[in-house]
Enzyme design. Structure first.
Site, short mmCIF file in Angstrom:
data_model
loop_
_atom_site.label_atom_id
_atom_site.label_comp_id
_atom_site.label_asym_id
_atom_site.label_seq_id
_atom_site.Cartn_x
_atom_site.Cartn_y
_atom_site.Cartn_z
CG ASP A 49 -0.37 -0.61 2.45
OD1 ASP A 49 0.86 -0.79 2.51
OD2 ASP A 49 -1.13 -0.93 3.37
CD GLU B 296 -3.68 3.75 6.94
OE1 GLU B 296 -4.72 3.69 7.62
OE2 GLU B 296 -2.61 3.24 7.29
#
Length: 384
Positions: free
Chosen positions: A79, A140
């Site tokens: 990520d 996130e």
């Protein structure tokens, strides 16, 4: 290549790991705005000439290194987004973007995958497996994994298995923690809105009090968990924010609640959501209000495939630590709904580094990335 040989070889990539991590740490960006990050990743990957390099999900990337066609298609994911946190590490390579920081280790995840790309480039002539590297945005925030999948990141070539890792400051440096089955929770970020009718506090019978309904709903949610979920299953509803009312002597015509639901089972979650909806109907009937139920973010349970877990454990050897499932969540789970996968926790705790994830002081020694790089390399089949 045996474990000792691989460890020696991987250590030779430490300077590259460190350089990538620090360069990326300086330019943290929030989900779906990772433009400088994407540019850095693209520049580094182009130098390695993967067989396919494409943009996915706006600011994400996919690089494919083809093997000899005799192996599996193995994917690895990192990520790439950061957090709206003001850095307080005092590092020489601290964030240059005010109010934004890689406080969750995603700079390390990217550095590991970029350096792994270099390792793949260096072993290109021996690759049996096709290897797919996914640099995914917005973990996130909105859950960029689903968008990557929807746009075809797991196809052409069709991925057979996927692996991912997360830096973990409560796991000792040099160790990697993992388990079969659930390792991270399902999560749903939920908003609830109660619509009543205002009236003067001296004449409450002329209105419909949203605050009273809200109070009963809060209690009802906790009863729902305690009395509708198998006690052997773990589940929770947490309401962390409420807002209602404008004046002390006026019945509130609106109440808002924001919270989360977490479980270690997608099936348990489905049942719990159904009961929550029943609770809302009950509140409407009991208090004459109207309600809204808004799902903001939903991640399924991160559940590791048993066969692939055994493969990971074998590669790790004495670096392996058994992991306990955590109530934190990760959108890596979306990949696991499509293909078998394993998610691991890469330890980065030492005497100098023990701040928790998302803290403004979170930092780690880049040597902590070496076991993750060795694991990824060990999961790829090479011709002898």
């Amino acid at each position: 290549m045996d474990r000792r040989e691989l460890d020696i070889e991987v250590r030779g990539y430490l300077d590259q790991l460190r350089a990538h991590r620090r360069a990326l740490h300086r330019i943290p960006e929030i989900g779906e705005a990772e433009h400088k990050t994407q540019a850095y990743l693209m520049e580094q990957l182009r130098r390695l000439a993967p067989d396919d390099l494409r943009v996915f999900a706006g600011t994400g990337l996919r690089a494919v290194f083809r093997g000899n066609g005799q192996g599996r298609v193995v994917a690895f994911r990192a990520d790439i987004d950061a957090l709206p946190v003001r850095e307080q590490t005092g590092c020489s390579f601290a964030s240059t973007h005010e109010g934004c920081m890689h406080a969750c280790g995603h700079d390390g995840h990217m550095a590991n995958l970029l350096t792994f790309a270099q390792w793949l480039h260096d072993h290109r002539g021996s690759l049996i497996d096709d290897v797919v590297l996914l640099f995914q945005p917005a973990e996130e925030t909105i859950g960029g994994a689903k968008r990557m999948i929807d746009e075809g990141a797991l196809e052409n070539p069709h991925v057979d298995v996927i692996y991912g890792m997360h830096m973990m400051p409560d796991v000792p440096k040099g160790k990697i923690a993992c388990c079969a089955g659930p390792i991270m929770a399902q999560t749903c970020e939920m908003d609830f809105v109660i619509h009543g009718r205002s009236a003067h506090g001296a004449t409450p019978h002329l209105g419909t009090d949203a605050i009273t309904a809200m109070g009963h709903l809060l209690t009802l949610f906790q009863t729902t968990v305690a009395r509708s979920v198998d006690p052997c299953q773990q589940a929770l509803i947490t309401i962390g924010k409420v807002r209602a009312g404008e004046q002390r002597n006026i019945l509130a015509d609106r109440a808002e609640l924001q919270g989360i639901v977490r479980t270690f089972s997608n099936r348990v979650y489905e049942g719990l959501e159904a009961r929550i909806r029943d609770d809302l109907k009950g509140i409407e009937a009991a208090f004459g209000v109207e309600t809204e139920f808004i799902k903001r973010v939903f991640y399924p349970c991160v559940e590791n495939d048993e066969r692939e877990f055994e493969r990971v454990r074998a590669v790790l050897g004495d670096r392996f630590l058994p992991a306990k499932p955590r109530m934190t969540a990760e959108d890596f789970s979306y990949y696991q709904l499509s293909v078998p996968g394993v998610f691991v926790f890469c330890g980065c705790m030492d005497d100098m580094h023990n701040a928790p994830l998302h803290a403004p002081t979170f930092d780690f020694d880049e040597e902590a990335l070496l076991p993750g790089l060795a694991l990824f390399a060990g999961l790829v089949n090479l011709a002898s």
